[in-house]
Design a protein around this motif. Structure first.
Motif, PDB file in Angstrom:
ATOM      1  N   ASN A   6       0.815  -1.212   0.000  1.00 57.24           N
ATOM      2  CA  ASN A   6       0.000   0.000   0.000  1.00 57.24           C
ATOM      3  C   ASN A   6       0.850   1.264   0.000  1.00 57.24           C
ATOM      4  O   ASN A   6       0.368   2.345  -0.289  1.00 57.24           O
ATOM      5  CB  ASN A   6      -0.909   0.023   1.237  1.00 57.24           C
ATOM      6  N   ASP A   7       2.126   1.086   0.346  1.00 59.07           N
ATOM      7  CA  ASP A   7       3.006   2.242   0.449  1.00 59.07           C
ATOM      8  C   ASP A   7       3.281   2.835  -0.933  1.00 59.07           C
ATOM      9  O   ASP A   7       3.770   2.149  -1.821  1.00 59.07           O
ATOM     10  CB  ASP A   7       4.319   1.776   1.105  1.00 59.07           C
ATOM     11  N   GLU A   8       2.936   4.127  -1.085  1.00 55.51           N
ATOM     12  CA  GLU A   8       3.091   4.758  -2.408  1.00 55.51           C
ATOM     13  C   GLU A   8       4.545   4.796  -2.877  1.00 55.51           C
ATOM     14  O   GLU A   8       4.831   4.657  -4.055  1.00 55.51           O
ATOM     15  CB  GLU A   8       2.516   6.179  -2.392  1.00 55.51           C
ATOM     16  N   ARG A   9       5.479   4.947  -1.916  1.00 52.49           N
ATOM     17  CA  ARG A   9       6.898   5.010  -2.287  1.00 52.49           C
ATOM     18  C   ARG A   9       7.362   3.662  -2.843  1.00 52.49           C
ATOM     19  O   ARG A   9       8.069   3.595  -3.848  1.00 52.49           O
ATOM     20  CB  ARG A   9       7.740   5.392  -1.055  1.00 52.49           C
ATOM     21  N   LEU A  10       6.894   2.589  -2.193  1.00 57.80           N
ATOM     22  CA  LEU A  10       7.295   1.254  -2.647  1.00 57.80           C
ATOM     23  C   LEU A  10       6.631   0.892  -3.975  1.00 57.80           C
ATOM     24  O   LEU A  10       7.231   0.225  -4.809  1.00 57.80           O
ATOM     25  CB  LEU A  10       6.962   0.211  -1.577  1.00 57.80           C
TER      26      LEU A  10
ATOM     27  N   VAL B  25       1.438   3.672   5.451  1.00 57.33           N
ATOM     28  CA  VAL B  25       2.699   3.480   4.719  1.00 57.33           C
ATOM     29  C   VAL B  25       3.718   2.796   5.640  1.00 57.33           C
ATOM     30  O   VAL B  25       3.402   2.500   6.791  1.00 57.33           O
ATOM     31  CB  VAL B  25       3.291   4.826   4.212  1.00 57.33           C
ATOM     32  N   THR B  26       4.923   2.566   5.119  1.00 61.27           N
ATOM     33  CA  THR B  26       5.930   1.918   5.966  1.00 61.27           C
ATOM     34  C   THR B  26       6.689   2.974   6.777  1.00 61.27           C
ATOM     35  O   THR B  26       6.677   4.159   6.431  1.00 61.27           O
ATOM     36  CB  THR B  26       6.942   1.148   5.106  1.00 61.27           C
ATOM     37  N   GLN B  28       9.816   3.341   6.999  1.00 57.32           N
ATOM     38  CA  GLN B  28      10.919   3.890   6.197  1.00 57.32           C
ATOM     39  C   GLN B  28      10.469   5.101   5.379  1.00 57.32           C
ATOM     40  O   GLN B  28      11.225   6.059   5.229  1.00 57.32           O
ATOM     41  CB  GLN B  28      11.468   2.824   5.243  1.00 57.32           C
ATOM     42  N   THR B  29       9.229   5.020   4.885  1.00 63.11           N
ATOM     43  CA  THR B  29       8.719   6.150   4.086  1.00 63.11           C
ATOM     44  C   THR B  29       8.603   7.402   4.951  1.00 63.11           C
ATOM     45  O   THR B  29       9.006   8.484   4.546  1.00 63.11           O
ATOM     46  CB  THR B  29       7.359   5.787   3.462  1.00 63.11           C
ATOM     47  N   LEU B  32      12.008   8.806   5.525  1.00 61.80           N
ATOM     48  CA  LEU B  32      12.527   9.531   4.347  1.00 61.80           C
ATOM     49  C   LEU B  32      11.839  10.886   4.172  1.00 61.80           C
ATOM     50  O   LEU B  32      12.473  11.865   3.782  1.00 61.80           O
ATOM     51  CB  LEU B  32      12.354   8.681   3.082  1.00 61.80           C
ATOM     52  N   TYR B  38      12.174  12.158   0.394  1.00 62.68           N
ATOM     53  CA  TYR B  38      11.093  11.643  -0.450  1.00 62.68           C
ATOM     54  C   TYR B  38       9.950  12.653  -0.450  1.00 62.68           C
ATOM     55  O   TYR B  38       9.553  13.132   0.619  1.00 62.68           O
ATOM     56  CB  TYR B  38      10.615  10.283   0.064  1.00 62.68           C
TER      57      TYR B  38
END
Lengths: 137, 74
Positions: A6-10, B25-26, B28-29, B32, B38
């Protein structure tokens, strides 16, 4: 268990990775076809199913980049005018080519070649017209 | 880009993991984003704003001069 990301960055990272995979795969396909070309000649290369994959990818990529080109167009062209002009030009070319082929081969082949050229150009022009029309809304 | 996410998160007494869980989200995000490495989408920005009860302005607005400096650093 595999979880949905679900993470947009991933998700973005995944897409970037797909791009790298695509480059590797295309390089591999071109490499194999190049090898076929050297060892088996032109017919050996086009006989390879990978040739079909490469051509198909090329066509899909051309259609996808058409929507980008339409968005990138700086001057506002009238979709209908552009489409009609293209149809007129391609009709002349197709008829000309058909007549030229008829001179060396029979009439049926001439009509067939002319029709194929006409259809092959009309379909992308029609798609371009559709994209420009959609962009106007 | 520079932002005030870390300050707002600490003020709310939240960990990165808690903020990450609330925004979907994770960790890590979040890390960042706090480091300015990011650029989140507007959707995620709004989710973060909701989680720390701040406005977009308070969390992500930066002066024009600083913005140009940031582009140079990239």
């Amino acid at each position: 268990m595999i979880q949905k990301i679900n993470d947009e960055r991933l998700k973005r990272k995944n897409l970037e990775n797909t791009r790298i995979l695509f480059i590797v795969q295309t390089a591999g396909i071109i490499g194999i076809l190049g090898y076929d070309l050297v060892t088996k000649g032109m017919e050996g290369m086009t006989g390879n199913p990978l040739w079909f994959v490469l051509i198909l990818t090329g066509i899909v990529s051309a259609y996808l980049s058409m929507s980008i080109s339409v968005d990138h167009e700086s001057d506002k062209k009238s979709p209908k005018k552009g489409f009609l002009t293209s149809i007129a030009v391609i009709s002349v070319i197709a008829i000309g080519l058909g007549v030229a082929v008829t001179l060396t081969a029979d009439l049926n082949t001439g009509i067939l070649i002319g029709a194929i050229v006409f259809i092959c150009f009309v379909v992308p022009y029609f798609y371009l017209y559709y994209l420009r029309k959609k962009q106007e809304d | 880009m520079k932002n005030n996410v870390k300050i707002a998160r600490v003020q709310m007494d939240m960990t990165q993991a808690q903020l990450a869980e609330q925004t979907g989200v994770t960790r890590q995000t979040i890390s960042l984003i706090e480091k300015g490495k990011y650029n989140p989408t507007l959707k995620l920005c709004l989710a973060i704003c909701d989680a720390v009860h701040k406005s977009l302005d308070e969390l992500f607005w930066i002066d024009k001069e600083e913005r140009t400096d940031d582009t140079k650093n990239k």
